[in-house]
Design a protein around this motif. Structure first.
Motif, short mmCIF file in Angstrom:
data_model
loop_
_atom_site.label_atom_id
_atom_site.label_comp_id
_atom_site.label_asym_id
_atom_site.label_seq_id
_atom_site.Cartn_x
_atom_site.Cartn_y
_atom_site.Cartn_z
N SER A 76 -2.84 -2.42 -4.68
CA SER A 76 -1.87 -3.23 -3.94
C SER A 76 -2.24 -4.69 -4.11
CB SER A 76 -1.88 -2.87 -2.45
OG SER A 76 -1.46 -1.55 -2.24
N VAL A 77 -1.24 -5.52 -4.37
CA VAL A 77 -1.45 -6.95 -4.58
C VAL A 77 -0.44 -7.69 -3.72
CG1 VAL A 77 -1.30 -8.83 -6.26
CG2 VAL A 77 -2.32 -6.65 -6.92
N VAL A 85 3.42 -3.00 -4.48
CA VAL A 85 3.55 -2.26 -3.24
C VAL A 85 3.56 -0.76 -3.54
CG1 VAL A 85 5.00 -1.93 -1.19
CG2 VAL A 85 4.95 -4.16 -2.32
N TRP A 86 2.82 0.00 -2.74
CA TRP A 86 2.80 1.46 -2.86
C TRP A 86 3.70 2.06 -1.79
CZ3 TRP A 86 0.71 4.87 -6.26
CH2 TRP A 86 -0.12 4.34 -7.24
N GLY A 87 4.32 3.20 -2.10
CA GLY A 87 5.18 3.85 -1.13
C GLY A 87 5.34 5.34 -1.39
N VAL A 88 5.82 6.01 -0.36
CA VAL A 88 6.23 7.42 -0.43
C VAL A 88 7.69 7.42 0.00
CG1 VAL A 88 5.91 9.74 0.47
CG2 VAL A 88 3.94 8.25 0.17
N GLU A 89 8.54 8.09 -0.80
CA GLU A 89 9.97 8.09 -0.52
C GLU A 89 10.54 9.49 -0.62
OE1 GLU A 89 13.77 5.39 -1.79
OE2 GLU A 89 12.42 5.97 -3.41
N PHE A 103 2.49 1.72 2.04
CA PHE A 103 1.08 1.73 2.43
C PHE A 103 0.30 0.87 1.45
CE2 PHE A 103 1.60 5.21 -0.52
CZ PHE A 103 0.45 5.19 -1.29
N ILE A 104 -0.96 0.63 1.77
CA ILE A 104 -1.84 -0.19 0.93
C ILE A 104 -2.83 0.71 0.21
CG2 ILE A 104 -3.68 -1.93 0.99
CD1 ILE A 104 -2.18 -3.17 3.39
#
Length: 138
Positions: A76-77, A85-89, A103-104
């Motif tokens: 993550s930056v 950016v990280w995510g769950v979808e 989330f990070i």
């Protein structure tokens, strides 16, 4: 109401992301998929990559626990021009997003903060090359 709940929102590379997803839709979907992915946010071209996906079946409403083992990169930056950016979808069979949770992911569960460069040495080298070519660097 659709929701993704994460056990932790600050994770290190190679850790396991755990959580649960719940959904309640107006009509039964042809299928549902949970995606772990990263994307860029900011200026310039946007990029995104699905890292892992889990089919979670169908059903007008439901709830399910999940886990994903995170990769080692990209971290993550958080920058003024671009962020990773990280995510769950949760998406339906058409690929339309129903709910997203960010989330990070980085060393120590922290995002890397990009600092503003006020006096770049490389900018000076580039400016000198332009001057030698007879061009104004500014």
């Amino acid at each position: 109401m659709n929701a993704i709940t994460l056990a932790k929102k600050e994770l290190s590379p190679y850790e396991t992301l755990e959580g649960s997803v719940s959904w309640q839709l107006d009509k039964e979907p042809k299928g549902l998929e949970l995606r772990l992915f990263w994307f860029t946010r900011g200026r310039g071209d946007e990029e995104a990559e699905i890292v892992q996906a889990q089919q979670i079946g169908s059903g007008q409403r439901g709830q399910r626990s999940f886990s994903f083992i995170l990769p080692g990169w990209p971290w993550s930056v958080d920058g003024s021009l671009v962020s990773i950016v990280w995510g769950v979808e949760l998406v339906d069979a058409k690929g339309e997003g129903l709910v997203l949770e960010e989330f990070i992911m980085g060393p120590g569960g922290r995002s890397t903060r990009l600092q503003v460069v006020t006096d770049s040495k490389s900018e000076g080298k580039f400016a000198n090359k332009l001057r030698r070519l007879g061009r104004n660097p500014r």
